[in-house]
Design an enzyme around this catalytic site. Structure first.
Site, short mmCIF file in Angstrom:
data_model
loop_
_atom_site.label_atom_id
_atom_site.label_comp_id
_atom_site.label_asym_id
_atom_site.label_seq_id
_atom_site.Cartn_x
_atom_site.Cartn_y
_atom_site.Cartn_z
N ASP A 186 0.84 -1.20 0.00
CA ASP A 186 0.00 0.00 0.00
C ASP A 186 0.88 1.25 0.00
OD1 ASP A 186 -2.23 1.88 0.95
OD2 ASP A 186 -3.29 -0.04 0.97
N HIS A 224 -3.57 6.21 3.46
CA HIS A 224 -4.34 5.02 3.08
C HIS A 224 -3.85 3.74 3.77
CE1 HIS A 224 -5.86 1.94 0.16
NE2 HIS A 224 -6.81 2.81 -0.08
N SER A 405 -11.43 -0.58 -0.36
CA SER A 405 -10.11 -0.56 0.29
C SER A 405 -10.21 -0.83 1.79
CB SER A 405 -9.45 0.81 0.12
OG SER A 405 -8.85 0.92 -1.13
#
Ligand code: CA
Length: 680
Positions: A186, A224, A405
């Site tokens: 990620d 994220h 996600s």
């Protein structure tokens, strides 16, 4: 007659050099007697599969080269005056940085005729599957979140509806993810966040080959990855939130980094660097990986890296995407063997797949994906992007995100719990287990929104690990004689008599399409192709697209078969073809038909006749020509018909005054070879 062949050969060479696809012949091959029985082809080593180029979807100045022979790949480095960017002997790939465009590199590589290269492809662009905004201020006011009956001992337990929905707290007395390593592939993870303290082990940043120390802030690509990591394994310490598997360890693999103000996005490091990160994670003990990212473009490199992980028993969890579309050509979510996750919400007293979640028959399960509260990097972190909640107990920053996600890490966390119980489970066994234990939502039974339904670890933890129902399957595609391993054939496994996704892969340069850790069952197997030349007609004529192994749709073969897959297996399929030539022009002078094999660079010669000539025993890439015994006194036009797999194709050639030979070609021109597979 020898000189006919030699002259013909020189014409062939002139054409081939002009189209830059096969280099000059090293040893002059003389004429050969036509051999009507034996195949004349062996496995070609100078066929290279080139990845498709669509404008804007790949990065310039870099190519990824798959090789059989490492020295061949190093020749490409030299040829492009480039440097090796990533070197992965595990999957026999190097990537090369150079000055110039990928198209220019393709042309140079085609001209060089290097043996031992399997494929050349660009580095496709991919994106983080971005969280959708959670704008509801009521939702953001932490006291007001109402979802299911919430309970728990963590500071923000009342907001962690996702944990309740999947039954995680019910198993924590038995399973917490001990000894399980989760790679978060990620944007990096803020290992200094108080709720991740001690949870983040060493990781890897492939773009600069740096090993990340434990408990380090690696959020080079924004918040994220930190949010994903918190959902998987935030500390169970009473403060802030708790992850699904609070004793699992997070291994960050950084594949997004460096904010680009022009695009407003963090940069994707490239399929080569991602492959390096995945392989690093496999070799450093990752048991399961979370992939909340994706994009278009079938990458052999990425497929090989995913297969490397799956074949080493590492489970690959991929989010489906937030485009509300039914999609099958998004990668890595559509590589075989992965677990693909849709996003679910709690609405009107029940769970359902949320509107934005991508639909597809390849969805495995759904997991909570709206109003997910998790850790985000704080103001002093590299990846700071703001926050909406702070903990009074640990001063950590948190925010609500939503998207597939956020759903994928719920599944990854569940798998970490299950791997504590079944540490040696294969990827397909875990996938079967979570499918069997899922709670049916949306339409009754399997559906394209939620797959088998909402994942539930309380159910899964008391079920036995399935001992059947999964396998790995290799499809090998060859010519009629099993001598030419055919690349770029599309292989589809269409599921019959059951639920679940279809699988899709292409054969590699060894003619193999590898399906790692797929479901057992009955399938309709559809082989199609191989890829034809990407071509279009322009005002200047035929514009050449990308090099592939056949030119015309008539050369594509299809095989369909119902197969029942029950255990690991390999199956070989033979393409065959009909290839006939009927010369329509009568010649009164001494003449021959020449069949030029451009892979073997050899000629066969047959006496000129207006009777139909059956060339179906040939296999490979061929040009057809006519030579005459002495120079033509005036232009001779030769008309003929090729029958290819039942299609009649008019061809012609002109022997100019003073010349002795011509190539017979159709409207694609004299450089368009015939791709044929032989016939028994
Ligand atoms: Ca906590």
């Amino acid at each position: 007659m020898k000189r006919f062949g030699t002259i013909f050969l020189s014409i062939v060479l002139a054409i081939l050099i002009s189209v830059s696809c096969v280099a000059p012949i090293n040893n002059t091959t003389g004429e050969q007697k036509p051999n009507q029985n034996k195949p004349i082809l062996s496995k070609p080593s100078n066929l290279i599969v080139f990845g498709q180029l669509k404008e804007g979807e790949y990065t310039e100045g870099k190519v990824l080269v798959g090789y059989e022979d490492r020295s061949a790949a190093m020749k490409v480095v030299e040829l492009l005056k480039g440097t090796v960017a990533v070197d992965l002997p595990q999957i026999k790939m190097i990537s090369i940085r150079f000055n110039g465009t990928v198209k220019e590199a393709y042309e140079k590589i085609k001209s060089a005729n290097i043996s031992g290269i399997k494929y050349v492809e660009p580095s496709y662009k991919r994106e983080l599957i971005k969280p959708l905004p959670v704008d509801d201020t009521i939702t953001k006011s932490i006291g007001a979140v109402k979802t299911t009956s919430l309970r728990g001992e963590e500071e923000f337990s009342h907001a962690l509806w996702g944990l309740e929905a999947i039954g995680a707290p019910q198993v924590w007395s038995q399973l917490t993810g001990r000894y399980v390593t989760v790679a978060v592939v990620d944007s990096g993870v803020d290992g200094t966040h108080p709720d991740l303290a001690g949870q983040v082990i060493g990781g890897y940043r492939p773009s600069n080959n740096s090993i990340l120390p434990p408990n380090f802030d690696s959020s080079f690509g924004g918040a994220h990855g930190t949010h994903v990591a918190g959902t998987i394994a935030a500390r169970r310490d009473g403060k802030g939130i708790v992850g699904v598997a609070p004793d699992a360890k997070i291994m960050p693999i950084v594949i997004f980094e460096n904010f680009d103000p022009e695009t407003g996005d963090y940069d994707y490091v490239g399929d080569d660097e991602v492959a390096e990160g995945i392989i690093w994670a496999v070799e450093h003990g990752a048991n399961v990986m979370n992939h909340s990212w994706g994009g278009w473009g079938y990458s052999h490199t990425l497929k090989l890296a995913f297969d490397y992980a799956l074949d080493h028993g590492v489970i690959m969890v991929v989010s489906a995407g937030n485009d509300h579309s039914d999609q099958h050509f998004h990668y890595p979510s559509n590589y075989p063997g992965v677990i693909q996750v849709a996003a679910a919400e709690y609405h009107g007293g029940q769970y359902r797949t949320v509107w934005f979640s991508n639909r597809s028959d390849a969805i495995t399960v759904a997991a909570p994906g709206v109003n997910i509260l998790s850790t985000v990097p704080g103001p002093n972190s590299i990846g700071y992007e703001g926050w909406s909640v702070t903990s009074s107990a640990n001063n950590g920053t948190y925010d609500y995100y939503q998207g597939t996600s956020m759903a994928a890490p719920h599944v990854t966390g569940v798998i970490a719990l299950l791997l504590e119980k079944y540490p040696n489970a294969k990827p397909w066994q875990i996938r079967r287990l979570i499918q069997q234990a899922a709670i049916d939502i949306d339409e009754a039974g399997f559906d394209h929104s939620s797959g088998y339904g909402l994942i539930n670890v309380a159910n899964a933890s008391v079920k036995p690990l399935p001992s059947s129902g999964g396998l790995s399957f290799d499809v090998v595609v060859t010519d009629a004689y099993e001598e030419w391993l055919i690349p770029t054939v599309f292989v589809r496994l269409k599921r019959l008599n059951g639920v679940g996704g279809d699988y899709y892969a292409k054969t590699d340069s060894n003619g193999v399409a590898h399906f790692s850790n797929i479901d057992a069952g009955q399938y309709q197997l559809i082989l199609g192709g191989p890829d034809s030349w990407e071509r279009r007609r322009t005002s200047e004529g035929v514009s050449r697209g990308l090099w592939a192994i056949n030119w015309r749709m008539e050369e594509e073969r299809q095989i369909e078969e119902i197969i029942n897959l029950t255990s690991d297996s390999t199956k070989t399929y033979n393409f065959s073809s009909e290839f006939k030539l009927k010369l329509n022009t009568e010649l009164t002078i001494d003449a021959s038909v020449i069949i030029y094999n451009i892979i073997e660079q050899s000629l066969s010669e047959i006496a000129y006749t207006t009777s139909e000539i059956d060339l179906s025993h040939h296999s490979g890439l061929f040009l057809i020509g006519v030579t005459i015994g002495q120079p033509a006194t005036e232009t001779i036009t030769i008309e003929a018909t090729v029958t290819l797999n039942g299609h009649k194709i008019s061809v012609s050639g002109k022997i100019g005054s003073g010349a002795t030979s011509t190539i017979l070609s159709d409207s694609w021109g004299p450089d368009a070879w015939w791709t044929v597979f032989g016939s028994n």
